[in-house]
Scaffold this active site. Structure first.
Site, PDB file in Angstrom:
ATOM      1  N   LYS A   1     -43.098  14.710   7.205  1.00 20.81           N
ATOM      2  CA  LYS A   1     -43.998  15.861   7.328  1.00 20.81           C
ATOM      3  C   LYS A   1     -43.263  17.113   6.913  1.00 20.81           C
ATOM      4  CE  LYS A   1     -48.233  16.674   8.881  1.00 20.81           C
ATOM      5  NZ  LYS A   1     -49.345  15.696   8.992  1.00 20.81           N
TER       6      LYS A   1
HETATM    7  N1  GLU Z   1     -51.779  15.510   6.441  1.00 16.33           N
HETATM    8  C1  GLU Z   1     -52.526  14.315   6.559  1.00 16.33           C
HETATM    9  C2  GLU Z   1     -52.178  13.563   7.837  1.00 16.33           C
HETATM   10  O1  GLU Z   1     -51.729  14.158   8.790  1.00 16.33           O
HETATM   11  C3  GLU Z   1     -52.447  13.466   5.314  1.00 16.33           C
HETATM   12  C4  GLU Z   1     -51.099  12.913   4.992  1.00 16.33           C
HETATM   13  C5  GLU Z   1     -51.032  12.191   3.640  1.00 16.33           C
HETATM   14  O2  GLU Z   1     -52.058  11.985   3.020  1.00 16.33           O
HETATM   15  O3  GLU Z   1     -49.915  11.861   3.257  1.00 16.33           O
HETATM   16  O4  GLU Z   1     -52.397  12.400   7.963  1.00 16.33           O
END
Ligand code: GLU
Length: 475
Positions: free
Chosen positions: A106
Site C-alpha cells: 500500500k
Molecule cells: N485500493 C484498492 C483496495 O484497497 C485497490 C487495490 C488494487 O487494485 O490493487 O483494495
C-alpha cells in the site's frame, strides 16, 4: 509479539491473532506472515507557486510470498506509516482470499488533493512515482499500485506514463499500475469494480438462508433498508447498483458535512450530483438533513455499508449500532474492539478483506490484459456470435418446416446472439470470484464449531493459503 500499541495496525493484528489462535501454525510462521516486511518513506520537494513544497509519502510492502505485491496509493492529509502498513497487510489477506496472485502492499501521500490544481497534482504525482519507480517500488513484476482514496484513473495514467518514460524498452510497462483510464491501458469496469464487488458479495450472502438467518434477515435484497456511509467511488457504485438492480432502498447516506435520510429511498445519482455541485449533502431536496452524521450510523436499517474511512465504528459507538448486517466496503471501518461488541450482540459482519476485494480482482484482470497485450473477448466474441447464429437459424428453419407454432422473440435473439464483450467478461469474472471466496469463508464459518464469524473464517482461509505458499518456498 503483535503490535499492541493501539491504532489501525494493532486492530488488524488483533483480528489476525484471533484467527491464528484457531489454527495449527508454528509461532514462527505466524509471526513471519503477520509482520510488515518493509516500509519506504520518501520526502521530496516540488517547486510550485514560486516556492519549494516538501511532501511525505510511503510505500509499504507487507508480504512478498507472491510477487508482484499489490495495493492502492492513497492521497490524504491523515496518511501515516501505521495506516499504510495496516492497509498493506489487509491487501495481503484480501489477495489471498480472492486468489489474486499477489502479495500485499500500500502507498500513501500526505496531501489534501483538493488544495492543488490538476497540473500541480501531476507534477507531485510524477515526482512521487519517480522516487518509487527508481527503487522498483513501482514495477510490473514487483509492485503494482492502483487507485485508493483521493486518487483515480488520472493519477494512475500519470504514474504509468512516468514508468514508461523511465523504462522505454519495457514492453510490459503498462502493467506497472492498474486502474488506468481505458485509453491508457485500463480495463472496462475497473472504476465501478469495488462497488460492484460489494453488490455481488451481498447477492451471494442473500443466496444462503442459514447466513441470512444468522443476521435475523429473510427474503431478498428487494426492499431492504440500506445506510451508506461515504458516497465516494465505492459507496456510490454499491448504493446505485443495489438500488437500481436489486431493489434495495438507500434510506440514509452519511457524508462529511452530515447525513440525509429518506425512508422511501434516496435518489443516489441525484444526491451525488448535489454533492458535486455544493460540496456536501446539506439542502438536498430529496431527503431530510441530519447535521450529526455519525448519529445516523446508529439508525434502524437492515444493512449498514461503511464505505469511507477506517475506524468509524469503534468501542464508543458500536453498542448503539443497530444494523443486523454490516458489510465493510471500506478497509478497516470496524475496530477490533467494536468487532467484539457487535459480534456479542449477534451482528453479522461481511469483512473488508472479502467485501471490498472487487477492486483488486478487476485490477488483476487489468494486469493480465496489459501483460497479454490484448483486450478480453477480442478473439472469441464474433466466433461465439457466429455459433449462436447457427443455432438460432436452425431453430427458425425447423419451426418453419414443421409449421411449429412458436417463434423466437426478438428480445431473446438480441440477448442470446450477442457475444460477451470486455465489460461482461470482467463482471462475470468478478461475480465468480466473489462467489468462490464467499464459499471458502462460509465453509470454515459453518464447517467448524469454533469459528464464530465470517471475518475469522476469512482470515483462516487467507492465512492457510499464505502459509502454504511460504512452506512451498521452504520457509
Ligand atoms: N485500493 C484498492 C483496495 O484497497 C485497490 C487495490 C488494487 O487494485 O490493487 O483494495
Amino acid at each position: 509479539m503483535s503490535n499492541k500499541a493501539g491504532g489501525f495496525s494493532a486492530s488488524v493484528d488483533a483480528m489476525y491473532d484471533r484467527a491464528v489462535g484457531l489454527m495449527d501454525l508454528s509461532p514462527g510462521l505466524a509471526e513471519k506472515i503477520r509482520v510488515c516486511n518493509a516500509t519506504y518513506t520518501v520526502r521530496f520537494g516540488v517547486r510550485l507557486r514560486g516556492a519549494i513544497h516538501t511532501f511525505t509519502g510511503y510505500r509499504s510492502v507487507h508480504s512478498e510470498h507472491m510477487e508482484p505485491v499489490k495495493g492502492g496509493i492513497r492521497y490524504a492529509l491523515a496518511v501515516n506509516q501505521d495506516e499504510v502498513e495496516a492497509l498493506a497487510s489487509l491487501m495481503t489477506y484480501k489477495c489471498a482470499l480472492v486468489e489474486t496472485p499477489f502479495g500485499g502492499s500500500k502507498g500513501g501521500l500526505c496531501i489534501d488533493p483538493t488544495q492543488w490544481e490538476a497540473h500541480e497534482l501531476e507534477l507531485i504525482t510524477r515526482r512521487f512515482a519517480y522516487e518509487l519507480i527508481k527503487r522498483d517500488l513501482i514495477n510490473p513484476a514487483q509492485n503494482v499500485p492502483a487507485p485508493d482514496m483521493g486518487t483515480g484513473e488520472r493519477e494512475m495514467a500519470w504514474i504509468s506514463d512516468q514508468y514508461q518514460r523511465m523504462h522505454t524498452t519495457d514492453i510490459n510497462g503498462r502493467a506497472c499500475v492498474t486502474g488506468k483510464p481505458p485509453h491508457a491501458g485500463g480495463i472496462a469496469g475497473r472504476v465501478e469494480a469495488t462497488g460492484r464487488g460489494v453488490q455481488y458479495a451481498l447477492q451471494e450472502f442473500f443466496r444462503h438462508e442459514e447466513d441470512k438467518a444468522a443476521a435475523g434477515l429473510a427474503g431478498t435484497l428487494d426492499g431492504k433498508r440500506v445506510i451508506v456511509q461515504g458516497l465516494g467511488n465505492v459507496g456510490f457504485h454499491a448504493a446505485s447498483f443495489l438500488a437500481a438492480e436489486d431493489g434495495a432502498r438507500i434510506t440514509a447516506v452519511i457524508e462529511r458535512d452530515g447525513a440525509v435520510t429518506n425512508e422511501a429511498g434516496l435518489d443516489v445519482e441525484g444526491l451525488q450530483a448535489h454533492i458535486r455541485r455544493t460540496g456536501g449533502v446539506r439542502n438536498f431536496a430529496g431527503g431530510h438533513y441530519v447535521e450529526d452524521g455519525s448519529s445516523v450510523l446508529e439508525m434502524d436499517c437492515d444493512i449498514l455499508i461503511p464505505a469511507a474511512l477506517e475506524g468509524v465504528i469503534h468501542k464508543d459507538n458500536a453498542a448503539r449500532v443497530k444494523a443486523p448486517l454490516i458489510i465493510e466496503a471500506a478497509n478497516g471501518p470496524v475496530t477490533a474492539e467494536a468487532n467484539e461488541i457487535l459480534l456479542d450482540r449477534g451482528c453479522v459482519i461481511i469483512p473488508d478483506l472479502y467485501a471490498n476485494a472487487g477492486g483488486v480482482t478487476v485490477s488483476y484482470f487489468e494486469w493480465v490484459k496489459n501483460l497479454s497485450h490484448i483486450r478480453f473477448g477480442r478473439m472469441q466474441r464474433r466466433a461465439e456470435e457466429a455459433r449462436h447464429h447457427v443455432l438460432v437459424n436452425e431453430l427458425e428453419r425447423l419451426s418453419k418446416n414443421k409449421n411449429v407454432a412458436w417463434t423466437l422473440s426478438e428480445d431473446f435473439k438480441r440477448n442470446y446472439l450477442r457475444g460477451a464483450g470486455e465489460l461482461e467478461l470482467v463482471r462475470s469474472g468478478l461475480d465468480d470470484t466473489m462467489r468462490g471466496a464467499y464459499g471458502a469463508m462460509r465453509e470454515v464459518w459453518h464447517g467448524r464449531n469454533d469459528v464464530p464469524d465470517l471475518r475469522t473464517a476469512g482470515f483462516i482461509v487467507s492465512i492457510s493459503r499464505i502459509a502454504a505458499s511460504y512452506q512451498a518456498k521452504g520457509l
